[in-house]
Write an enzyme that holds these catalytic residues in place. Structure first.
Site, PDB file in Angstrom:
ATOM      1  N   THR A  32      46.419  91.313  14.766  1.00  0.00           N
ATOM      2  CA  THR A  32      47.589  90.491  14.459  1.00  0.00           C
ATOM      3  C   THR A  32      47.497  89.138  15.151  1.00  0.00           C
ATOM      4  O   THR A  32      47.675  88.083  14.527  1.00  0.00           O
ATOM      5  CB  THR A  32      48.873  91.204  14.904  1.00  0.00           C
ATOM      6  OG1 THR A  32      49.034  92.412  14.161  1.00  0.00           O
ATOM      7  CG2 THR A  32      50.089  90.316  14.673  1.00  0.00           C
ATOM      8  N   ASP A  66      46.731  89.933   8.202  1.00  0.00           N
ATOM      9  CA  ASP A  66      48.063  90.515   8.228  1.00  0.00           C
ATOM     10  C   ASP A  66      48.109  91.805   7.412  1.00  0.00           C
ATOM     11  O   ASP A  66      48.959  92.661   7.652  1.00  0.00           O
ATOM     12  CB  ASP A  66      49.090  89.510   7.692  1.00  0.00           C
ATOM     13  CG  ASP A  66      50.515  89.971   7.928  1.00  0.00           C
ATOM     14  OD1 ASP A  66      50.820  90.374   9.070  1.00  0.00           O
ATOM     15  OD2 ASP A  66      51.320  89.953   6.983  1.00  0.00           O
ATOM     16  N   THR A  80      53.665 100.962  16.357  1.00  0.00           N
ATOM     17  CA  THR A  80      54.612 101.047  17.465  1.00  0.00           C
ATOM     18  C   THR A  80      55.749 100.053  17.246  1.00  0.00           C
ATOM     19  O   THR A  80      55.638  99.121  16.444  1.00  0.00           O
ATOM     20  CB  THR A  80      53.917 100.719  18.795  1.00  0.00           C
ATOM     21  OG1 THR A  80      53.469  99.347  18.769  1.00  0.00           O
ATOM     22  CG2 THR A  80      52.715 101.638  19.015  1.00  0.00           C
ATOM     23  N   ASP A  87      54.211  91.689  15.110  1.00  0.00           N
ATOM     24  CA  ASP A  87      53.785  91.303  13.765  1.00  0.00           C
ATOM     25  C   ASP A  87      54.794  90.361  13.123  1.00  0.00           C
ATOM     26  O   ASP A  87      54.423  89.353  12.517  1.00  0.00           O
ATOM     27  CB  ASP A  87      53.599  92.555  12.913  1.00  0.00           C
ATOM     28  CG  ASP A  87      53.098  92.235  11.508  1.00  0.00           C
ATOM     29  OD1 ASP A  87      51.968  91.709  11.387  1.00  0.00           O
ATOM     30  OD2 ASP A  87      53.839  92.475  10.535  1.00  0.00           O
ATOM     31  N   ASP A  91      54.128  86.456  12.158  1.00  0.00           N
ATOM     32  CA  ASP A  91      54.328  85.976  10.785  1.00  0.00           C
ATOM     33  C   ASP A  91      55.130  84.681  10.774  1.00  0.00           C
ATOM     34  O   ASP A  91      54.808  83.740  10.047  1.00  0.00           O
ATOM     35  CB  ASP A  91      55.061  87.034   9.955  1.00  0.00           C
ATOM     36  CG  ASP A  91      54.170  88.206   9.579  1.00  0.00           C
ATOM     37  OD1 ASP A  91      52.942  88.107   9.782  1.00  0.00           O
ATOM     38  OD2 ASP A  91      54.711  89.214   9.086  1.00  0.00           O
TER      39      ASP A  91
END
Length: 203
Positions: A32, A66, A80, A87, A91
């Site tokens: 990520t 992604d 998790t 994440d 983004d």
């Protein structure tokens, strides 16, 4: 919208790759962060300097990470809570960098204040679209749907920039006009969805 129709076929491609990366000892969080850093560097270095097609190509490659972090999380038996927050934050950072770079190009290199304003509207409304959903879910409400989610925003932005870099006329103004209008509509759609969800919960 693209997320709904593309999720299953994309997962069939990414899940084996994600499982392979996990077996090599990589973590979803590392992928990520790597994808986000690559997206930010590629967008802010290449697009504002006029390397539009290369910038769109590089950003697209890193955006694909992604997809892989989700596949890796599934290979680990599920993500998790920290990974989900990381994440989502990454983004927003990646999207902000991309549309900030497009705004800078339009304002400084293209010297087109209208296009710069449209890119800025797309940047802000894109962040608001995601925030409305996150805030609604934190309140136990629903804010799903809308005309343009992240996949559509990236597609409009990267295709418009990339084709403009190849000399295709009118494609960047068309993509930015369409994206700005649809993004504002999506903000309204999500707020309406939250309002309806709140009324249903109160009933």
């Amino acid at each position: 919208m693209l997320n709904i129709f593309a999720r299953a076929p994309v997962s069939r491609l990414t899940d084996p790759v994600g499982a392979w990366l996990v077996r090599r000892g990589l973590s979803p969080n590392a992928v990520t962060v790597f994808g986000t850093v690559g997206t930010v560097v590629g967008a802010l270095w290449l697009i504002p300097t006029g390397h539009l097609f290369l910038g769109a190509f590089v950003v697209t490659l890193f955006v694909l990470f992604d997809l892989l972090d989700g596949a890796m999380a599934r290979a680990n038996g599920g993500g998790t809570r920290f990974g989900a927050v990381l994440d989502s934050c990454c983004d927003r950072i990646a999207d902000g960098a991309l549309f900030a770079a497009i705004t800078w190009y339009c304002f400084v290199l293209a010297e087109d204040t209208t296009l710069a304003a449209l890119a800025l509207v797309s940047l802000v409304s894109g962040q608001v679209i995601s925030y409305v959903k996150a805030r609604a879910e934190a309140s136990g409400l629903n804010a799903d749907g809308g005309l343009v989610e992240r996949a559509e925003r990236l597609t409009f932005g990267l295709v418009g920039v990339g084709l403009h870099g190849l000399g295709v006329p009118y494609v960047l103004p068309a993509s930015l006009w369409l994206l700005a209008v649809l993004s504002v509509i999506t903000v309204v759609q999500r707020l309406v969805a939250v309002y309806r969800s709140a009324k249903e919960n109160a009933a």
